[in-house]
Design a protein around this motif. Structure first.
Motif, PDB file in Angstrom:
ATOM      1  N   PRO A 112      34.359  40.854  39.305  1.00 34.35           N
ATOM      2  CA  PRO A 112      33.787  40.100  40.428  1.00 34.35           C
ATOM      3  C   PRO A 112      33.566  40.992  41.635  1.00 34.35           C
ATOM      4  O   PRO A 112      34.314  41.952  41.867  1.00 34.35           O
ATOM      5  N   THR A 113      32.536  40.683  42.403  1.00 36.51           N
ATOM      6  CA  THR A 113      32.250  41.422  43.632  1.00 36.51           C
ATOM      7  C   THR A 113      32.294  40.455  44.811  1.00 36.51           C
ATOM      8  O   THR A 113      32.239  39.236  44.647  1.00 36.51           O
ATOM      9  N   GLY A 114      32.406  41.004  45.996  1.00 37.58           N
ATOM     10  CA  GLY A 114      32.455  40.158  47.185  1.00 37.58           C
ATOM     11  C   GLY A 114      33.842  39.565  47.382  1.00 37.58           C
ATOM     12  O   GLY A 114      34.837  40.035  46.829  1.00 37.58           O
ATOM     13  N   GLU A 115      33.902  38.503  48.157  1.00 40.05           N
ATOM     14  CA  GLU A 115      35.182  37.870  48.475  1.00 40.05           C
ATOM     15  C   GLU A 115      35.755  37.185  47.237  1.00 40.05           C
ATOM     16  O   GLU A 115      35.083  36.400  46.573  1.00 40.05           O
ATOM     17  N   LEU A 116      37.010  37.488  46.935  1.00 38.13           N
ATOM     18  CA  LEU A 116      37.658  36.925  45.755  1.00 38.13           C
ATOM     19  C   LEU A 116      38.210  35.542  46.056  1.00 38.13           C
ATOM     20  O   LEU A 116      38.943  35.349  47.026  1.00 38.13           O
ATOM     21  N   GLN A 117      37.870  34.577  45.214  1.00 39.28           N
ATOM     22  CA  GLN A 117      38.469  33.246  45.302  1.00 39.28           C
ATOM     23  C   GLN A 117      39.739  33.228  44.469  1.00 39.28           C
ATOM     24  O   GLN A 117      39.845  33.913  43.460  1.00 39.28           O
TER      25      GLN A 117
ATOM     26  N   SER B 156      38.623  34.094  38.584  1.00 31.46           N
ATOM     27  CA  SER B 156      38.210  35.157  37.672  1.00 31.46           C
ATOM     28  C   SER B 156      39.417  35.650  36.877  1.00 31.46           C
ATOM     29  O   SER B 156      40.540  35.688  37.399  1.00 31.46           O
TER      30      SER B 156
ATOM     31  N   ASP C  69      40.955  45.983  48.043  1.00 27.90           N
ATOM     32  CA  ASP C  69      40.621  45.573  49.405  1.00 27.90           C
ATOM     33  C   ASP C  69      41.845  44.999  50.108  1.00 27.90           C
ATOM     34  O   ASP C  69      42.775  44.475  49.461  1.00 27.90           O
TER      35      ASP C  69
ATOM     36  N   THR D 115      44.174  41.784  49.061  1.00 24.20           N
ATOM     37  CA  THR D 115      43.910  41.344  47.686  1.00 24.20           C
ATOM     38  C   THR D 115      45.026  41.814  46.761  1.00 24.20           C
ATOM     39  O   THR D 115      45.806  42.715  47.089  1.00 24.20           O
TER      40      THR D 115
ATOM     41  N   LYS E 261      42.270  29.533  52.884  1.00 22.88           N
ATOM     42  CA  LYS E 261      41.080  30.060  53.567  1.00 22.88           C
ATOM     43  C   LYS E 261      41.410  30.478  54.994  1.00 22.88           C
ATOM     44  O   LYS E 261      40.745  31.322  55.581  1.00 22.88           O
TER      45      LYS E 261
END
Length: 356
Positions: free
Chosen positions: A18-23, A27, A130, A133, A170
């Motif tokens: 996955p790329t970008g902000e991880l939820q 994933s 990051d 994370t 969040k």
């Protein structure tokens, strides 16, 4: 059991990461660990295989009677580039504690940690780097015997899956709003509240669904008998700082013994901050708020680490904590815990386990 060889079957085509902000929890990595249990053979056939659906008989006991337990921990990329775990032996010990309550056979805790290390060695490229994370680790056991009788299963699967994640809330380290629950009950002493089992979380969903519509991040549960004494938040243990003293509800048989909770208690004792584990009522919290001695409220848990609480709402009244801002103790705890987890500061407690 620790002498069993783990069979490794590697995936031929790797997933796209996955790329970008991880939820949180969306994933999953390329591989997972599985081990089976049968009454006469015990735990056997440990293997690491490509992440895939599992096939269970429709009559499997887990579907009908909820005989299952799980854990949650994380792997972190340290400052020096190595991958490390935070107190993983505590998670496997707690898994066996949950197994006792749910009548599931014990796993070998040493072997389980060996298996986890091997799985992470294979999936080390999935540990995100990051800021904030980590790689979330979910060990779990499900009852797989095909039998519609209300009895403990004679067959089980123990599995470990991995998920790269960002922040659980969040809001991140910004204070969250918590609603105090007066109608529904999560657990009572003698029930399954101190076990990490699926039914505890299923029973919390209705209250969470109701309050989330009003912008609350979680529910704060009161005791199931008198509905006056504080127990825990849905995914966290909870702490209160009143007039310089940090107070957390004592473990009473219906509260999950959190590993982050235990770590926070150790750190506070180490810093010589006054800290007490005892029964505490919501009325006492309201009184402390009214007389100006309620200084901080925060939750602790693997997913969120430290989550400051900026507002408690109870019986229709909002109690704003520390002007809705993160307090100094919560911030110091967060900075220290995450500093140890990510290898940025010294670990004086010997909590870190390195992945070779």
């Amino acid at each position: 059991m620790s002498k069993q060889e783990i069979n490794v079957q590697l995936r031929k085509t790797l997933k796209e990461k996955p790329t970008g902000e991880l939820q949180f929890g969306h994933s999953f990595t390329d591989h997972m660990f599985i081990m089976d249990y049968e009454g006469e053979k015990g735990w056997h056939d440990p293997r690491i295989v490509p992440y895939q659906p599992i096939t269970l008989d429709p009559a499997s006991i887990v579907f009908h009677y909820g005989q299952t337990v799980f854990e949650g921990l994380k792997a972190y990329v340290a400052k020096d580039g190595s991958v490390q775990l935070f107190r993983p032996e505590k998670n496997f010990a707690r898994l066996n504690h949950s197994n006792d309550r749910m009548v599931i056979p014990h796993i070998d805790e040493v072997f389980a940690l060996e298996a986890l290390k091997k799985l992470i060695e294979i999936e080390k490229d999935w540990v995100p780097t990051d800021e904030g994370t980590s790689l979330y680790i979910r060990p779990f056991i499900v009852a797989t015997e095909a039998y519609l009788g209300v009895n403990p299963s004679n067959e089980y699967k123990f599995m470990i899956i991995l998920s790269p994640v960002g922040a659980y809330y969040k809001e991140g380290m910004n204070p969250v709003k918590i609603a105090v629950e007066n109608n529904y009950v999560r657990a009572v002493k003698g029930g399954t509240g101190e076990a990490k089992t699926a039914g505890n979380y299923a029973s919390s969903l209705m209250a969470q669904e109701i309050v989330s519509k009003d912008g609350f991040a979680q529910v704060l549960w009161l005791d199931g008998v008198e509905k006056k004494y504080i127990e825990e938040v849905g995914s966290m243990n909870v702490f209160f700082k009143i007039n310089g003293e940090v107070i957390t509800p004592a473990l009473n048989g219906s509260i999950l013994p959190g590993i982050t909770r235990d770590s926070v208690l150790e750190m506070l004792h180490h810093w010589e901050v006054p800290v007490t584990e005892r029964r505490i009522s919501m009325a006492e919290i309201a009184e402390a708020h009214e007389n100006g001695t309620l200084e901080e409220v925060f939750g602790t848990g693997t997913a969120a680490v430290i989550s400051p609480v900026g507002q408690l709402t109870w019986e229709g009244k909002d109690y704003i904590v520390n002007n809705g801002e993160t307090g100094p103790i919560a911030k110091k705890l967060f900075d220290t815990l995450t500093g140890i987890q990510y290898g940025r500061i010294e670990d004086p407690f010997n909590w870190i386990v390195k992945i070779d």
